[in-house]
Design a protein around this motif. Structure first.
Motif, short mmCIF file in Angstrom:
data_model
loop_
_atom_site.label_atom_id
_atom_site.label_comp_id
_atom_site.label_asym_id
_atom_site.label_seq_id
_atom_site.Cartn_x
_atom_site.Cartn_y
_atom_site.Cartn_z
N GLY A 16 2.05 2.46 2.82
CA GLY A 16 0.71 2.03 3.22
C GLY A 16 0.75 1.12 4.44
O GLY A 16 -0.10 1.22 5.33
N ILE A 17 1.74 0.25 4.51
CA ILE A 17 1.91 -0.62 5.68
C ILE A 17 2.23 0.22 6.91
O ILE A 17 1.66 0.02 8.00
N GLU A 18 3.11 1.19 6.76
CA GLU A 18 3.46 2.07 7.88
C GLU A 18 2.24 2.86 8.37
O GLU A 18 2.02 3.00 9.57
N LEU A 19 1.44 3.35 7.43
CA LEU A 19 0.23 4.08 7.79
C LEU A 19 -0.74 3.17 8.55
O LEU A 19 -1.36 3.59 9.53
N THR A 20 -0.84 1.94 8.11
CA THR A 20 -1.73 0.99 8.78
C THR A 20 -1.28 0.76 10.21
O THR A 20 -2.10 0.76 11.14
N LYS A 21 0.03 0.59 10.41
CA LYS A 21 0.54 0.40 11.78
C LYS A 21 0.24 1.62 12.64
O LYS A 21 -0.20 1.48 13.79
N GLN A 43 -9.31 1.74 10.38
CA GLN A 43 -8.47 0.56 10.20
C GLN A 43 -8.73 -0.10 8.85
O GLN A 43 -7.78 -0.46 8.14
N ARG A 44 -9.98 -0.24 8.48
CA ARG A 44 -10.29 -0.88 7.20
C ARG A 44 -9.82 -0.05 6.02
O ARG A 44 -9.30 -0.60 5.03
N ALA A 45 -9.96 1.27 6.10
CA ALA A 45 -9.48 2.13 5.01
C ALA A 45 -7.96 2.05 4.90
O ALA A 45 -7.41 1.98 3.79
N ALA A 46 -7.28 2.04 6.05
CA ALA A 46 -5.82 1.96 6.04
C ALA A 46 -5.36 0.64 5.44
O ALA A 46 -4.47 0.61 4.58
N ILE A 47 -5.97 -0.46 5.85
CA ILE A 47 -5.61 -1.78 5.34
C ILE A 47 -5.86 -1.87 3.83
O ILE A 47 -5.11 -2.52 3.10
N SER A 48 -6.88 -1.20 3.38
CA SER A 48 -7.26 -1.24 1.96
C SER A 48 -6.19 -0.64 1.06
O SER A 48 -6.04 -1.06 -0.10
N ILE A 49 -5.44 0.33 1.56
CA ILE A 49 -4.45 1.00 0.71
C ILE A 49 -3.37 0.02 0.25
O ILE A 49 -3.24 -0.24 -0.96
N PRO A 50 -2.58 -0.58 1.16
CA PRO A 50 -1.56 -1.51 0.67
C PRO A 50 -2.14 -2.80 0.09
O PRO A 50 -1.54 -3.42 -0.80
N SER A 51 -3.31 -3.19 0.56
CA SER A 51 -3.93 -4.42 0.05
C SER A 51 -4.30 -4.28 -1.42
O SER A 51 -4.07 -5.19 -2.22
N LYS A 98 -1.70 16.56 12.34
CA LYS A 98 -0.77 17.12 11.35
C LYS A 98 0.22 16.07 10.88
O LYS A 98 0.52 15.97 9.69
N HIS A 99 0.75 15.28 11.82
CA HIS A 99 1.70 14.22 11.47
C HIS A 99 1.06 13.23 10.49
O HIS A 99 1.66 12.89 9.46
N LEU A 100 -0.14 12.77 10.79
CA LEU A 100 -0.81 11.79 9.95
C LEU A 100 -1.31 12.41 8.64
O LEU A 100 -1.32 11.74 7.60
#
Length: 123
Positions: A16-21, A43-51, A98-100
């Motif tokens: 999740g941290i890697e995805l956020t970066k 950005q907010r959805a990405a941050i929400s995952i590891p948080s 595709k990568h993401l």
């Protein structure tokens, strides 16, 4: 009482941290007009995952932790939807998409399997 799980050791949190970066790197290329729209949403959805994963580890029971994992999973699907929109409006290339897409689907699978294992312990 110490947390039952150490979020820093969980692969789903690390991913999740890697995805956020990667989200921040990707959204840096979006038009400035998207700053308070799709850029912010991704950005907010990405941050929400590891948080949510981290917050859930502080809960006293696996049942409560599952709720936070469910929120993290919901954010992962929200993020994937926003990624599709970014592709559809031409903000990212097919290659980047595709990568993401592979990354987010991997995270979704890991969260789901983790939840299934916790549910077995509750039953």
């Amino acid at each position: 009482m110490a947390a039952k799980h150490n979020f820093r050791k969980l692969t789903i949190w690390k991913e999740g941290i890697e995805l956020t970066k990667e989200t921040y790197l990707t959204t840096n290329t979006f038009p400035k007009s998207e700053t308070y729209s799709l850029t912010s949403q991704l950005q907010r959805a990405a941050i929400s995952i590891p948080s949510n994963i981290a917050e859930g580890t502080a809960k006293r029971t696996d049942k409560h932790f599952l709720r936070y994992l469910g929120n993290a999973l919901g954010s992962a699907f929200e993020w994937e939807t926003q990624l599709i929109i970014a592709l559809e409006v031409g903000y990212i290339s097919n290659e980047r998409f595709k990568h993401l897409e592979i990354k987010i689907q991997s995270i979704q699978g890991m969260i789901t399997r983790f939840m299934e294992n916790l549910e077995k312990n509750i039953s």
